[in-house]
Design an enzyme around this catalytic site. Structure first.
Site, PDB file in Angstrom:
ATOM      1  N   SER A 114       0.838  -1.203   0.000  1.00 19.18           N
ATOM      2  CA  SER A 114       0.000   0.000   0.000  1.00 19.18           C
ATOM      3  C   SER A 114       0.877   1.258   0.000  1.00 19.18           C
ATOM      4  O   SER A 114       1.631   1.478  -0.952  1.00 19.18           O
ATOM      5  CB  SER A 114      -0.973  -0.058   1.180  1.00 19.18           C
ATOM      6  N   ASP A 122     -10.402  -5.436  -2.987  1.00 21.62           N
ATOM      7  CA  ASP A 122      -9.769  -4.397  -2.170  1.00 21.62           C
ATOM      8  C   ASP A 122     -10.597  -3.114  -2.286  1.00 21.62           C
ATOM      9  O   ASP A 122     -10.747  -2.560  -3.384  1.00 21.62           O
ATOM     10  CB  ASP A 122      -8.341  -4.178  -2.725  1.00 21.62           C
ATOM     11  N   HIS A 157      -7.405  -5.809   1.174  1.00 21.27           N
ATOM     12  CA  HIS A 157      -6.207  -4.984   1.380  1.00 21.27           C
ATOM     13  C   HIS A 157      -5.363  -5.464   2.569  1.00 21.27           C
ATOM     14  O   HIS A 157      -4.392  -4.810   2.922  1.00 21.27           O
ATOM     15  CB  HIS A 157      -6.657  -3.542   1.624  1.00 21.27           C
TER      16      HIS A 157
END
Ligand SMILES: CC(=O)Oc1ccc2c(C)cc(=O)oc2c1
Length: 280
Positions: free
Chosen positions: A147, A225, A258
């Site tokens: 991320s 996600d 995620h």
């Protein structure tokens, strides 16, 4: 001067945490290192640097990714820094996506962040020098992250293509200058100079990459996600890679989100990907 704050045996190797006074961030920084079995001055091993995402510390990847068995088998050390400077004297905000825990791996130019928030210098220069001085590792390095840390890993590799042999990321923010997390962080750390923003944006950096400096790159992205469309936008990087013939592989994984459930499901694949270049 490194201070060892924990040492635990795992997968036949060692997980250790250290603190040290950083010249880049002007505060005490903490990092974690995994040393595979057999790593010694007579048998130095290559290193995978892992950059974590928003709100994380050196601990999230080490405790949740499940990377040690494969890293031990492949003989790869893993180094995980914190995601920002921290401490009472370090500026902070009451938000998860800016300031402490959210350094975005840039060198801030804006007060009050520019004294401490120099995570780019820390992960590119200071930390590898420290690791190579104090641990039984070679200077052969790969880089990965998640991320915000995926942004960091790809961006750092694109800016330093001779320092790393390969780069990978899980759910990376590939185009921070075009998403809300990136715009907020870059405005706060870098001000309004969009030319400076572009110097930390993987899409902009890949547009300008020279073929002689292309690095093998792997991106894994879950299609469930919740941040995919607004924040992550992997298709923006793929479009540039396709146009330039940049060796980027994007693997979309059905049903994954995620979280570290996703990372732990595919970390072995990323370690094997890096291993072929770390040992070439
Ligand atoms: C431990 C963990 O799950 O870390 C985590 C959760 C969420 C996020 C988000 C939303 C962004 C990011 O950059 O990192 C991140 C890390």
């Amino acid at each position: 001067m490194l201070e060892n704050i924990s040492s635990v045996k795992v997968s036949g190797g060692w997980h250790k945490q250290y603190t040290h006074s950083s010249q880049s961030t002007h505060c005490t920084m903490r990092f974690a290192v995994f040393l595979p079995p057999g790593a010694s001055e007579a048998n130095k091993v290559p290193v995978l640097y892992w950059l974590s995402g928003l709100t994380c510390t050196d601990e999230n990847f080490m405790q949740k990714a499940g990377a040690f068995n494969k890293a031990a088998e492949l003989g790869i050390a893993i180094v995980a820094p914190d995601t920002s400077p921290r401490g009472e004297n370090v500026p902070n905000e009451d938000s998860y996506d800016f300031a402490q825990g959210a350094g975005f791996y840039v060198n801030a130019t804006q007060a009050p962040y520019n004294t401490h928030f120099n995570m780019y210098d820390y992960v590119v220069r200071e930390l590898p020098a420290l690791i190579e001085q104090h641990f039984p590792v070679t200077s052969t390095k790969a880089i990965s992250g998640h991320s915000m840390g995926g942004h960091g890993a790809l961006m750092v590799a694109l800016k330093n293509p001779t320092a790393f042999v390969s780069a990978s990321a899980f759910s990376p923010i590939v185009n921070p200058i075009e998403c809300p997390w990136g715009v907020k962080a870059f405005t706060g750390y870098l001000g309004n100079d969009k030319a400076l923003w572009a110097q930390y944006d993987s899409c902009e950096l890949m547009k300008n990459a020279e073929q002689a400096n292309y690095l093998p790159m792997l991106v894994s992205q879950g299609d469930a996600d919740g941040f995919l469309q607004e924040q992550l936008k992997p298709e923006n990087l793929v479009a540039i890679a396709d146009k330039k013939g940049y060796p980027l592989t994007l693997e979309m994984q059905a049903g994954y989100d995620h979280s570290y459930f996703f990372i732990s499901s595919f970390i072995d694949q990323h370690l094997l990907f890096h291993h072929q270049f770390l040992t070439a």
